[in-house]
Design a protein around this motif. Structure first.
Motif, PDB file in Angstrom:
ATOM      1  N   VAL A 179       0.662  -1.249   0.137  1.00 38.73           N
ATOM      2  CA  VAL A 179      -0.092   0.004   0.109  1.00 38.73           C
ATOM      3  C   VAL A 179       0.836   1.290  -0.021  1.00 38.73           C
ATOM      4  CG1 VAL A 179      -2.120  -1.132   1.061  1.00 38.73           C
ATOM      5  CG2 VAL A 179      -0.190  -0.038   2.468  1.00 38.73           C
ATOM      6  N   THR A 180       2.101   1.328  -0.344  1.00 39.31           N
ATOM      7  CA  THR A 180       2.958   2.396  -0.416  1.00 39.31           C
ATOM      8  C   THR A 180       2.377   3.353  -1.363  1.00 39.31           C
ATOM      9  OG1 THR A 180       4.887   0.634  -0.844  1.00 39.31           O
ATOM     10  CG2 THR A 180       5.445   2.992  -1.019  1.00 39.31           C
ATOM     11  N   GLU A 181       1.813   2.964  -2.610  1.00 45.56           N
ATOM     12  CA  GLU A 181       0.893   3.978  -3.170  1.00 45.56           C
ATOM     13  C   GLU A 181      -0.491   3.370  -3.391  1.00 45.56           C
ATOM     14  OE1 GLU A 181       2.596   4.980  -7.081  1.00 45.56           O
ATOM     15  OE2 GLU A 181       4.321   5.699  -6.134  1.00 45.56           O
ATOM     16  N   ASN A 182      -1.529   3.737  -2.882  1.00 51.27           N
ATOM     17  CA  ASN A 182      -2.811   3.008  -2.806  1.00 51.27           C
ATOM     18  C   ASN A 182      -3.842   3.822  -3.371  1.00 51.27           C
ATOM     19  OD1 ASN A 182      -4.242   4.560  -0.060  1.00 51.27           O
ATOM     20  ND2 ASN A 182      -2.180   4.067   0.519  1.00 51.27           N
ATOM     21  N   LYS A 183      -5.088   3.117  -3.588  1.00 49.10           N
ATOM     22  CA  LYS A 183      -6.008   3.776  -4.303  1.00 49.10           C
ATOM     23  C   LYS A 183      -6.844   4.794  -3.352  1.00 49.10           C
ATOM     24  CE  LYS A 183      -6.782  -0.285  -7.052  1.00 49.10           C
ATOM     25  NZ  LYS A 183      -7.879  -1.563  -7.262  1.00 49.10           N
ATOM     26  N   LYS A 184      -6.720   4.812  -2.100  1.00 46.51           N
ATOM     27  CA  LYS A 184      -7.428   5.661  -1.331  1.00 46.51           C
ATOM     28  C   LYS A 184      -6.464   7.052  -0.866  1.00 46.51           C
ATOM     29  CE  LYS A 184     -10.693   2.810  -0.284  1.00 46.51           C
ATOM     30  NZ  LYS A 184     -12.141   2.885  -0.738  1.00 46.51           N
ATOM     31  N   GLY A 185      -5.278   6.997  -1.397  1.00 46.65           N
ATOM     32  CA  GLY A 185      -4.561   8.080  -1.317  1.00 46.65           C
ATOM     33  C   GLY A 185      -4.039   8.208   0.389  1.00 46.65           C
ATOM     34  N   ASN A 186      -4.311   7.499   0.983  1.00 43.76           N
ATOM     35  CA  ASN A 186      -3.892   7.362   2.489  1.00 43.76           C
ATOM     36  C   ASN A 186      -2.341   7.136   2.827  1.00 43.76           C
ATOM     37  OD1 ASN A 186      -3.833   6.914   5.272  1.00 43.76           O
ATOM     38  ND2 ASN A 186      -5.671   5.983   5.372  1.00 43.76           N
ATOM     39  N   PRO A 187      -1.705   8.044   3.515  1.00 41.60           N
ATOM     40  CA  PRO A 187      -0.250   7.595   3.804  1.00 41.60           C
ATOM     41  C   PRO A 187       0.090   6.645   4.846  1.00 41.60           C
ATOM     42  CG  PRO A 187      -0.983   9.844   4.629  1.00 41.60           C
ATOM     43  CD  PRO A 187      -2.285   9.326   4.011  1.00 41.60           C
ATOM     44  N   SER A 188      -1.156   6.421   5.535  1.00 47.46           N
ATOM     45  CA  SER A 188      -0.888   5.747   6.994  1.00 47.46           C
ATOM     46  C   SER A 188      -1.132   4.179   6.652  1.00 47.46           C
ATOM     47  CB  SER A 188      -1.654   6.062   7.905  1.00 47.46           C
ATOM     48  OG  SER A 188      -1.526   5.119   9.010  1.00 47.46           O
ATOM     49  N   ALA A 189      -0.330   3.240   6.463  1.00 44.34           N
ATOM     50  CA  ALA A 189      -0.538   1.775   6.238  1.00 44.34           C
ATOM     51  C   ALA A 189      -1.104   1.036   7.303  1.00 44.34           C
ATOM     52  CB  ALA A 189       0.740   0.871   6.026  1.00 44.34           C
ATOM     53  N   SER A 190      -1.071   1.667   8.596  1.00 47.03           N
ATOM     54  CA  SER A 190      -1.801   1.083   9.733  1.00 47.03           C
ATOM     55  C   SER A 190      -3.152   1.796   9.680  1.00 47.03           C
ATOM     56  CB  SER A 190      -1.001   2.098  10.945  1.00 47.03           C
ATOM     57  OG  SER A 190       0.442   1.803  11.227  1.00 47.03           O
ATOM     58  N   MET A 191      -3.349   2.678   9.314  1.00 52.52           N
ATOM     59  CA  MET A 191      -4.849   3.086   9.069  1.00 52.52           C
ATOM     60  C   MET A 191      -5.603   2.095   8.320  1.00 52.52           C
ATOM     61  SD  MET A 191      -4.906   7.153   9.609  1.00 52.52           S
ATOM     62  CE  MET A 191      -6.607   7.377   9.589  1.00 52.52           C
ATOM     63  N   ILE A 192      -4.615   1.914   7.126  1.00 48.62           N
ATOM     64  CA  ILE A 192      -5.505   1.190   5.935  1.00 48.62           C
ATOM     65  C   ILE A 192      -5.455  -0.274   6.603  1.00 48.62           C
ATOM     66  CG2 ILE A 192      -4.957   0.035   3.881  1.00 48.62           C
ATOM     67  CD1 ILE A 192      -3.377   2.567   3.033  1.00 48.62           C
ATOM     68  N   ALA A 193      -4.889  -0.874   7.095  1.00 47.99           N
ATOM     69  CA  ALA A 193      -5.004  -2.076   7.860  1.00 47.99           C
ATOM     70  C   ALA A 193      -6.049  -2.217   8.633  1.00 47.99           C
ATOM     71  CB  ALA A 193      -3.596  -2.591   8.555  1.00 47.99           C
ATOM     72  N   GLU A 194      -6.510  -1.277   9.614  1.00 47.80           N
ATOM     73  CA  GLU A 194      -7.407  -1.075  10.421  1.00 47.80           C
ATOM     74  C   GLU A 194      -8.724  -1.083   9.743  1.00 47.80           C
ATOM     75  OE1 GLU A 194      -8.836   1.276  14.506  1.00 47.80           O
ATOM     76  OE2 GLU A 194      -6.965   1.670  13.644  1.00 47.80           O
ATOM     77  N   GLU A 195      -8.889  -0.291   8.730  1.00 47.98           N
ATOM     78  CA  GLU A 195      -9.925  -0.252   7.764  1.00 47.98           C
ATOM     79  C   GLU A 195     -10.318  -1.640   7.282  1.00 47.98           C
ATOM     80  OE1 GLU A 195     -10.008   2.885   4.867  1.00 47.98           O
ATOM     81  OE2 GLU A 195      -9.383   4.487   6.159  1.00 47.98           O
ATOM     82  N   ILE A 196      -9.223  -2.237   6.857  1.00 44.13           N
ATOM     83  CA  ILE A 196      -9.519  -3.465   5.901  1.00 44.13           C
ATOM     84  C   ILE A 196     -10.125  -4.450   7.012  1.00 44.13           C
ATOM     85  CG2 ILE A 196      -8.341  -5.438   5.124  1.00 44.13           C
ATOM     86  CD1 ILE A 196      -6.598  -3.586   3.557  1.00 44.13           C
ATOM     87  N   ARG A 197      -9.779  -4.492   8.325  1.00 41.92           N
ATOM     88  CA  ARG A 197      -9.887  -5.400   9.029  1.00 41.92           C
ATOM     89  C   ARG A 197     -11.527  -5.339   9.710  1.00 41.92           C
ATOM     90  NH1 ARG A 197      -7.414  -4.391  13.615  1.00 41.92           N
ATOM     91  NH2 ARG A 197      -8.118  -6.114  14.730  1.00 41.92           N
ATOM     92  N   LYS A 198     -11.925  -4.068   9.723  1.00 38.44           N
ATOM     93  CA  LYS A 198     -13.358  -3.479  10.004  1.00 38.44           C
ATOM     94  C   LYS A 198     -14.032  -4.027   8.770  1.00 38.44           C
ATOM     95  CE  LYS A 198     -12.504   0.198  13.413  1.00 38.44           C
ATOM     96  NZ  LYS A 198     -12.264   1.656  13.624  1.00 38.44           N
ATOM     97  N   LYS A 199     -13.732  -3.772   7.726  1.00 31.91           N
ATOM     98  CA  LYS A 199     -14.600  -3.941   6.494  1.00 31.91           C
ATOM     99  C   LYS A 199     -14.834  -5.692   6.383  1.00 31.91           C
ATOM    100  CE  LYS A 199     -14.163  -0.244   3.340  1.00 31.91           C
ATOM    101  NZ  LYS A 199     -13.629   0.300   1.846  1.00 31.91           N
TER     102      LYS A 199
END
Length: 367
Positions: free
Chosen positions: A114-134
């Motif tokens: 997720v170095t460059e991701n579709k959400k434009g989110n710079p935080s990999a930690s936040m992305i992981a948390e979002e994915i786990r919730k989804k």
């Protein structure tokens, strides 16, 4: 001379007790109870165990009989791979909302870059948390995650706060963390390697880091360079969306142990036919034939031979297997036989790894 390598933001998602959790999800009566997915008979093997069962010491790859002995109240259910694949596809779709760089390892785990991701989110930690919730919202299942600078560290990190948790190891935390870790926790260090390291006085990452490259190559061959680098946080393997299949195999566990090599050849003929079928379906062929033998005392032995040409026919595979079977006497009766084909014709030359890299020169990014 030190070289700088780009920092990557890698997430390793690992579903918690996936097969068992799916069964508990589908059958509310199983929730909160010790559950094993797999065979309960003398020849059965546990494919997955619920966390309630793990408290009793029940683990995957354990015989059903041993699992029952450890936990007399253990409930066994048969595997349902069609259902597991269905849920796995739902989870994969969630991953692809964030990045196309998704490398599945199995139905229940995957790497995401997720170095460059579709959400434009710079935080990999936040992305992981979002994915786990989804995943929880979509499937009702829990997932754990590890987040770090490469695949090796991310996979180790995903185990730290299991179940239903995550752990981030930022660039400056990686080496100090690895130094404190028991080498048996290093991904790629199995039981045999662990015991050898212990005999050599290598118990922790710090011990491993103190050994020279020459020492490690002398004692561990080609793996020596791998251990030398990963303990320094260096692992340059990229997340590969289309993983190349490395091998293809089929095996069979017998209802009763067999000791006659004639009977073994009859069974191996059937297994080779299944391997041929799978090779043709995948449009593959391979050069290395491996015979897998599990004895009645549960010890495992493999015998391999690499051929000059690719093979895919049952007859040619069986010729090699016969040679491997008779190359030495059986030490015990046999409970399982298997055949695998590797060195396949879909493999491409490996990229040269950049080894002389220091983590100290990596840029600090938000994780």
């Amino acid at each position: 001379m030190l070289h700088e390598i780009p920092i990557r933001k890698i997430i390793h998602i690992d579903m918690d007790a996936f097969y068992a959790s799916v069964e508990q999800l589908d059958n509310p009566e199983l929730r909160g109870k010790p559950l094993a997915v797999g065979g309960s008979g003398q020849r059965g093997v546990v494919a997955a165990a619920s966390y309630e069962a793990r408290k009793f010491g029940v683990r995957s790859a354990m015989s059903g009989a041993m699992a029952r002995k450890l936990c007399p109240e253990l409930i066994f259910v048969k595997t349902n791979f069609d259902r597991y694949k269905e849920v796995s596809k739902q989870i994969r779709k969630i991953f692809l909302e964030y990045t196309d760089l998704v490398e599945p390892l199995s139905l229940d785990e995957a790497y995401l870059d997720v170095t460059e991701n579709k959400k434009g989110n710079p935080s990999a930690s936040m992305i992981a948390e979002e994915i786990r919730k989804k995943i929880k919202k979509k499937t009702g299942l829990n997932a754990s995650a590890g987040i770090s600078i490469n695949k090796f560290v991310a996979k180790i990190a995903s185990d730290i706060n299991k179940p239903n948790g995550q752990k981030t190891l930022s660039p400056e935390e990686v080496v100090p963390f690895l130094e404190t870790l028991d080498v048996k926790k290093f991904y790629g260090v199995g039981k045999v390697t662990k015991e050898k390291m212990y005999r050599l006085g290598i118990y922790t990452g710090k011990d491993l880091k103190g050994k020279s490259l020459e020492f490690l190559e002398e004692n561990f061959g080609k793996s020596g360079a791998f251990y030398h680098n990963v303990v320094r946080g260096i692992h340059n393997s990229k997340v590969k969306p289309s993983r190349t299949q490395k091998s293809l195999a089929a095996e069979h566990t017998f209802f009763e142990n067999i000791s006659s090599e004639i009977f073994m050849m009859e069974r191996l003929d059937e297994i080779a036919a299944e391997v041929e079928k799978r090779l043709h379906k995948s449009k593959l062929a391979g050069k290395t034939v491996t015979l897998k033998i599990k004895y009645s005392d549960f010890t495992l032995q493999t015998r391999s031979k690499t051929l000059p040409l690719f093979v895919a026919s049952k007859e040619l595979i069986l010729d090699v297997v016969k040679e491997l079977l008779f190359q030495e006497r059986m030490k015990e009766s046999v409970r399982l036989l298997g055949i695998s084909i590797s060195n396949l014709n879909n493999e491409t030359p490996k990229e040269k790894d950049v080894l002389k890299v220091s983590i100290d020169v990596q840029l600090k990014l938000e994780f």
